[in-house]
Design an enzyme around this catalytic site. Structure first.
Site, PDB file in Angstrom:
ATOM      1  N   HIS A 170       0.942  -1.263  -0.092  1.00  0.00           N
ATOM      2  CA  HIS A 170       0.012   0.071   0.118  1.00  0.00           C
ATOM      3  C   HIS A 170       0.896   1.207  -0.178  1.00  0.00           C
ATOM      4  O   HIS A 170       1.957   1.312   0.807  1.00  0.00           O
ATOM      5  CB  HIS A 170      -0.872  -0.012   1.050  1.00  0.00           C
ATOM      6  CG  HIS A 170      -1.721   1.456   1.279  1.00  0.00           C
ATOM      7  ND1 HIS A 170      -1.746   1.904   2.592  1.00  0.00           N
ATOM      8  CD2 HIS A 170      -2.511   1.707   0.487  1.00  0.00           C
ATOM      9  CE1 HIS A 170      -2.459   3.076   2.373  1.00  0.00           C
ATOM     10  NE2 HIS A 170      -3.122   3.123   1.162  1.00  0.00           N
ATOM     11  N   SER A 171       0.591   2.175  -0.874  1.00  0.00           N
ATOM     12  CA  SER A 171       1.354   3.585  -0.946  1.00  0.00           C
ATOM     13  C   SER A 171       2.603   3.578  -0.739  1.00  0.00           C
ATOM     14  O   SER A 171       3.413   2.706  -1.722  1.00  0.00           O
ATOM     15  CB  SER A 171       0.673   4.332   0.460  1.00  0.00           C
ATOM     16  OG  SER A 171       0.641   5.724   0.295  1.00  0.00           O
ATOM     17  N   PHE A 172       3.160   4.157   0.146  1.00  0.00           N
ATOM     18  CA  PHE A 172       4.752   4.202   0.101  1.00  0.00           C
ATOM     19  C   PHE A 172       5.171   2.836   0.239  1.00  0.00           C
ATOM     20  O   PHE A 172       6.423   2.562  -0.059  1.00  0.00           O
ATOM     21  CB  PHE A 172       5.084   5.006   1.281  1.00  0.00           C
ATOM     22  CG  PHE A 172       6.561   5.388   1.414  1.00  0.00           C
ATOM     23  CD1 PHE A 172       7.094   6.591   0.249  1.00  0.00           C
ATOM     24  CD2 PHE A 172       7.470   4.756   2.275  1.00  0.00           C
ATOM     25  CE1 PHE A 172       8.349   6.569   0.411  1.00  0.00           C
ATOM     26  CE2 PHE A 172       9.117   5.016   2.150  1.00  0.00           C
ATOM     27  CZ  PHE A 172       9.352   5.972   1.309  1.00  0.00           C
ATOM     28  N   GLY A 189       4.761   0.477  -1.478  1.00  0.00           N
ATOM     29  CA  GLY A 189       4.927  -0.201  -2.813  1.00  0.00           C
ATOM     30  C   GLY A 189       6.338  -0.648  -2.964  1.00  0.00           C
ATOM     31  O   GLY A 189       6.571  -1.467  -3.889  1.00  0.00           O
ATOM     32  N   HIS A 203      -8.102   6.573  -0.186  1.00  0.00           N
ATOM     33  CA  HIS A 203      -6.731   6.023  -0.286  1.00  0.00           C
ATOM     34  C   HIS A 203      -6.371   5.009   0.875  1.00  0.00           C
ATOM     35  O   HIS A 203      -5.902   3.894   0.445  1.00  0.00           O
ATOM     36  CB  HIS A 203      -5.607   7.107   0.267  1.00  0.00           C
ATOM     37  CG  HIS A 203      -4.321   6.634  -0.187  1.00  0.00           C
ATOM     38  ND1 HIS A 203      -3.831   6.069  -1.075  1.00  0.00           N
ATOM     39  CD2 HIS A 203      -3.015   6.625   1.025  1.00  0.00           C
ATOM     40  CE1 HIS A 203      -2.694   5.885  -1.035  1.00  0.00           C
ATOM     41  NE2 HIS A 203      -2.126   6.185   0.081  1.00  0.00           N
TER      42      HIS A 203
END
Length: 308
Positions: free
Chosen positions: A177-179, A181, A285
């Site tokens: 998820h998100s950062f 990644g 998000h």
């Protein structure tokens, strides 16, 4: 946990490194909690986003089962990561250096729980009112951690954690998820034969972004070198199914599409899963925390089953 029969559970650290500071030589690494059902479909690794921790996957801020439990019920052996310096992988400034500012209502309401930005559909899936009277938002803020300010260091630590984890547990599906990644891209770079599939939920991007909090992604999707790329002289991603998941109310869809296109230029076969296109509306998000987190997880499970 009703109805789940476990064959094993526990935790361990991986990707251990040492650093010498004022107190002597210290050890740090990546904490992993795991639960294994009696009948295993696949190994599944869950990696949280920027200032989060494993709690992002373990439970929702209003007390419902989180994705770790939902995917466990779906038959996955679930490995839930605390990235170095976050959650149960403890932070200390002598090891990690400066910290960013603490999470605050002023920034997090707009990003996670507040109304959509102009031009986007209404954000209706946050499990609360999204203001200072909201106990779910207060709980979410309480478990947030500041960003570690050195993005290069954070990615090198993710590289070590990904390599150590996959070498220990073997072929796995990764969900980031998100950062977080970066954990997936670095696993794909270092251990492509051990990545059975990769689900990137609103990954940090777009490629080559220069962001004050995320860092400069000088190598496409990371600020550190990877073993694949878009040019003819660089090795290609082949054979690993990748899904990029986006929600219609978070504003990440343009960056997610750019990330998917970049991965295609690197030779990957990529599915873009836009929840709105599937009739799943109102998500932001942090979709793993929202009211319909089980519905979103079902879409991901279906994709994994079809691609592994």
């Amino acid at each position: 946990m009703s109805g789940i029969v476990l064959a094993d559970q526990g935790h361990f650290f991986t990707g251990l490194k040492t650093v010498t500071g004022p107190a002597g030589t210290s050890v740090y690494g990546t904490h992993v909690q795991y639960q294994t059902p009696a009948s295993v479909r696949e190994n599944l690794v869950l990696v949280h986003g920027g200032g989060g921790q494993a709690l992002d996957m373990l439970a929702t801020p209003d007390g419902r089962p989180g994705w770790s439990t939902i995917f466990l019920r779906d038959g996955f052996a679930v490995h839930t990561v605390d990235r170095p310096g976050l959650g149960r992988s403890p932070f200390h400034p002598d090891i990690y250096g400066p910290y960013g500012p603490p999470a605050a209502y002023e920034g997090f309401v707009a990003s996670f729980a507040g109304p959509s930005a102009p031009g986007l559909p209404p954000h209706t899936q946050w499990p609360g009112t999204g203001d200072r009277s909201d106990p779910a938002l207060a709980t979410f803020l309480a478990w947030q951690e500041p960003f570690v300010t050195d993005a290069v260091r954070a990615h090198e630590d993710m590289r070590a954690g990904a390599v150590g984890l996959l070498d220990r547990i073997g072929p796995s599906v990764l969900l980031t998820h998100s950062f977080g990644g970066g954990f997936g891209w670095l696993a794909l770079s270092e251990r492509p034969s051990l990545v059975k599939a990769l689900v990137a939920v609103e990954p940090a991007g777009p490629p080559f972004v220069d962001h004050p909090a995320l860092g400069s992604f000088t190598h496409g999707l990371t600020p550190v070198p990877v073993n694949f790329g878009p040019t003819g002289s660089q090795p290609k991603i082949r054979g690993v199914p990748i899904a990029v998941v986006s929600a219609e109310c978070s504003g990440f869809e343009p960056a997610c599409h750019a990330t998917a296109e970049y991965l295609r230029s690197c030779g990957a076969a990529v599915d873009e899963i836009r929840l709105g296109d599937l009739g799943i509306h109102g998500n932001g998000h942090a979709m793993m925390l929202e009211k319909n987190n089980a519905e979103v997880a079902a879409v991901i499970t279906d994709w994994i089953v079809k691609h592994t």
